[in-house]
Design a protein around this motif. Structure first.
Motif, mmCIF file in Angstrom:
data_model
loop_
_atom_site.group_PDB
_atom_site.id
_atom_site.type_symbol
_atom_site.label_atom_id
_atom_site.label_comp_id
_atom_site.label_asym_id
_atom_site.label_seq_id
_atom_site.Cartn_x
_atom_site.Cartn_y
_atom_site.Cartn_z
ATOM 1 N N ILE A 1 46.218 37.522 -13.734
ATOM 2 C CA ILE A 1 45.987 36.592 -12.623
ATOM 3 C C ILE A 1 45.209 37.276 -11.508
ATOM 4 C CG2 ILE A 1 47.139 35.275 -10.781
ATOM 5 C CD1 ILE A 1 47.252 33.882 -13.510
ATOM 6 N N ALA A 2 45.564 38.519 -11.190
ATOM 7 C CA ALA A 2 44.847 39.251 -10.141
ATOM 8 C C ALA A 2 43.384 39.461 -10.537
ATOM 9 C CB ALA A 2 45.530 40.590 -9.879
ATOM 10 N N ASP A 3 43.131 39.830 -11.784
ATOM 11 C CA ASP A 3 41.751 39.994 -12.263
ATOM 12 C C ASP A 3 41.008 38.665 -12.246
ATOM 13 O OD1 ASP A 3 42.232 42.671 -12.660
ATOM 14 O OD2 ASP A 3 42.559 42.486 -14.822
ATOM 15 N N TYR A 4 41.706 37.611 -12.618
ATOM 16 C CA TYR A 4 41.119 36.272 -12.614
ATOM 17 C C TYR A 4 40.660 35.888 -11.203
ATOM 18 C CZ TYR A 4 41.063 31.140 -12.753
ATOM 19 O OH TYR A 4 40.707 29.818 -12.632
ATOM 20 N N ILE A 5 41.535 36.084 -10.234
ATOM 21 C CA ILE A 5 41.222 35.748 -8.842
ATOM 22 C C ILE A 5 40.064 36.605 -8.334
ATOM 23 C CG2 ILE A 5 42.110 35.834 -6.473
ATOM 24 C CD1 ILE A 5 43.170 33.436 -8.043
ATOM 25 N N ASN A 6 40.061 37.888 -8.678
ATOM 26 C CA ASN A 6 38.988 38.778 -8.228
ATOM 27 C C ASN A 6 37.635 38.406 -8.817
ATOM 28 O OD1 ASN A 6 40.657 40.333 -6.600
ATOM 29 N ND2 ASN A 6 41.160 41.746 -8.249
ATOM 30 N N GLY A 7 37.619 37.762 -9.973
ATOM 31 C CA GLY A 7 36.370 37.387 -10.618
ATOM 32 C C GLY A 7 35.789 36.064 -10.148
ATOM 33 N N LEU A 8 36.537 35.337 -9.316
ATOM 34 C CA LEU A 8 36.048 34.040 -8.849
ATOM 35 C C LEU A 8 34.954 34.218 -7.801
ATOM 36 C CD1 LEU A 8 39.372 32.033 -8.470
ATOM 37 C CD2 LEU A 8 37.748 31.982 -10.356
ATOM 38 N N ASN B 1 35.598 29.347 -18.509
ATOM 39 C CA ASN B 1 35.936 28.869 -19.855
ATOM 40 C C ASN B 1 36.635 29.958 -20.662
ATOM 41 O OD1 ASN B 1 35.042 26.182 -19.772
ATOM 42 N ND2 ASN B 1 32.929 26.808 -20.126
ATOM 43 N N GLU B 2 36.132 31.173 -20.550
ATOM 44 C CA GLU B 2 36.738 32.313 -21.250
ATOM 45 C C GLU B 2 38.152 32.570 -20.750
ATOM 46 O OE1 GLU B 2 35.980 36.958 -20.721
ATOM 47 O OE2 GLU B 2 34.239 35.897 -21.545
ATOM 48 N N ARG B 3 38.316 32.577 -19.439
ATOM 49 C CA ARG B 3 39.639 32.803 -18.853
ATOM 50 C C ARG B 3 40.580 31.627 -19.109
ATOM 51 N NH1 ARG B 3 40.751 38.008 -17.188
ATOM 52 N NH2 ARG B 3 38.738 38.988 -16.836
ATOM 53 N N GLY B 4 40.010 30.420 -19.204
ATOM 54 C CA GLY B 4 40.810 29.233 -19.476
ATOM 55 C C GLY B 4 41.512 29.308 -20.815
ATOM 56 N N VAL B 5 40.848 29.897 -21.792
ATOM 57 C CA VAL B 5 41.461 30.067 -23.111
ATOM 58 C C VAL B 5 42.703 30.951 -22.997
ATOM 59 C CG1 VAL B 5 41.106 31.067 -25.406
ATOM 60 C CG2 VAL B 5 39.301 29.687 -24.366
ATOM 61 N N LYS B 6 42.583 32.040 -22.269
ATOM 62 C CA LYS B 6 43.720 32.958 -22.096
ATOM 63 C C LYS B 6 44.833 32.291 -21.283
ATOM 64 C CE LYS B 6 45.532 37.018 -22.692
ATOM 65 N NZ LYS B 6 46.011 37.406 -24.007
ATOM 66 N N LEU B 7 44.454 31.524 -20.255
ATOM 67 C CA LEU B 7 45.462 30.810 -19.461
ATOM 68 C C LEU B 7 46.236 29.821 -20.326
ATOM 69 C CD1 LEU B 7 43.497 30.120 -16.159
ATOM 70 C CD2 LEU B 7 45.595 31.460 -16.369
ATOM 71 N N LYS B 8 45.542 29.137 -21.212
ATOM 72 C CA LYS B 8 46.205 28.174 -22.101
ATOM 73 C C LYS B 8 47.143 28.886 -23.075
ATOM 74 C CE LYS B 8 42.704 24.655 -21.644
ATOM 75 N NZ LYS B 8 41.543 24.018 -22.206
ATOM 76 N N GLU B 9 46.746 30.084 -23.523
ATOM 77 C CA GLU B 9 47.635 30.870 -24.387
ATOM 78 C C GLU B 9 48.909 31.232 -23.640
ATOM 79 O OE1 GLU B 9 45.768 34.366 -25.995
ATOM 80 O OE2 GLU B 9 44.069 33.205 -26.749
ATOM 81 N N TYR B 10 48.758 31.711 -22.401
ATOM 82 C CA TYR B 10 49.928 32.049 -21.588
ATOM 83 C C TYR B 10 50.791 30.814 -21.343
ATOM 84 C CZ TYR B 10 48.523 36.822 -20.332
ATOM 85 O OH TYR B 10 48.217 38.153 -20.360
ATOM 86 N N ARG B 11 50.160 29.672 -21.074
ATOM 87 C CA ARG B 11 50.918 28.444 -20.824
ATOM 88 C C ARG B 11 51.752 28.085 -22.049
ATOM 89 N NH1 ARG B 11 47.636 23.202 -19.490
ATOM 90 N NH2 ARG B 11 47.034 23.526 -21.647
ATOM 91 N N GLN B 12 51.168 28.177 -23.226
ATOM 92 C CA GLN B 12 51.891 27.850 -24.456
ATOM 93 C C GLN B 12 53.056 28.818 -24.674
ATOM 94 O OE1 GLN B 12 51.200 25.089 -26.336
ATOM 95 N NE2 GLN B 12 53.142 25.587 -27.277
#
Length: 130
Positions: A70-77, A90-101
């Motif tokens: 999450i910290a890396d995600y925020i820093n990349g925005l 889109n790339e990060r969204g895939v990982k977020l969806k994996e974590y959500r599942q």
């Protein structure tokens, strides 16, 4: 009674983690749409997402590998042009969806179990002390 409260506390932590990652998934989708059509500032898009705003302020909303992600995600925005940023999201969204599942499955599998086990442990202690 105390054991039931402990079970609820453990279960609510799992629910909180699921809610946090769900907010980040929704924010990510909203940000992609914003980059394609709206072009509003990131802070404006984040207004409806409490945990996203906390993370953007530098607070740690999750611990461990997920917190680091999450910290890396925020820093990349906002670090690149819109086309590259959409690709990044889109790339990060895939990982977020994996974590959500993972978090949803974990909550469904263990959330009620912790409450029931703690409640049963409390009953066992009450019976043994009686």
């Amino acid at each position: 009674m105390l054991s039931g409260a402990l079970g609820l506390l453990i279960s609510s932590e799992k629910k909180r983690r699921t809610k946090i990652i769900e907010q980040f998934c929704q924010f990510n989708e909203q940000l992609i749409l914003n980059l394609k059509y709206g072009r509003e500032k990131i802070g404006k898009v984040a207004e409806g997402y409490d945990y996203v705003k906390k993370a953007m302020a530098g607070d740690e909303v999750l611990k461990g590998d997920e917190g680091k992600f999450i910290a890396d995600y925020i820093n990349g925005l906002g670090e690149s042009d819109p086309a590259t940023q959409i690709e990044y999201l889109n790339e990060r969204g895939v990982k977020l969806k994996e974590y959500r599942q993972i978090f949803e499955d974990n909550y469904k599998k263990y959330g009620s179990m912790y409450f029931k086990l703690c409640l049963l442990a409390g009953l066992l202690i009450a019976v043994l002390l009686a």
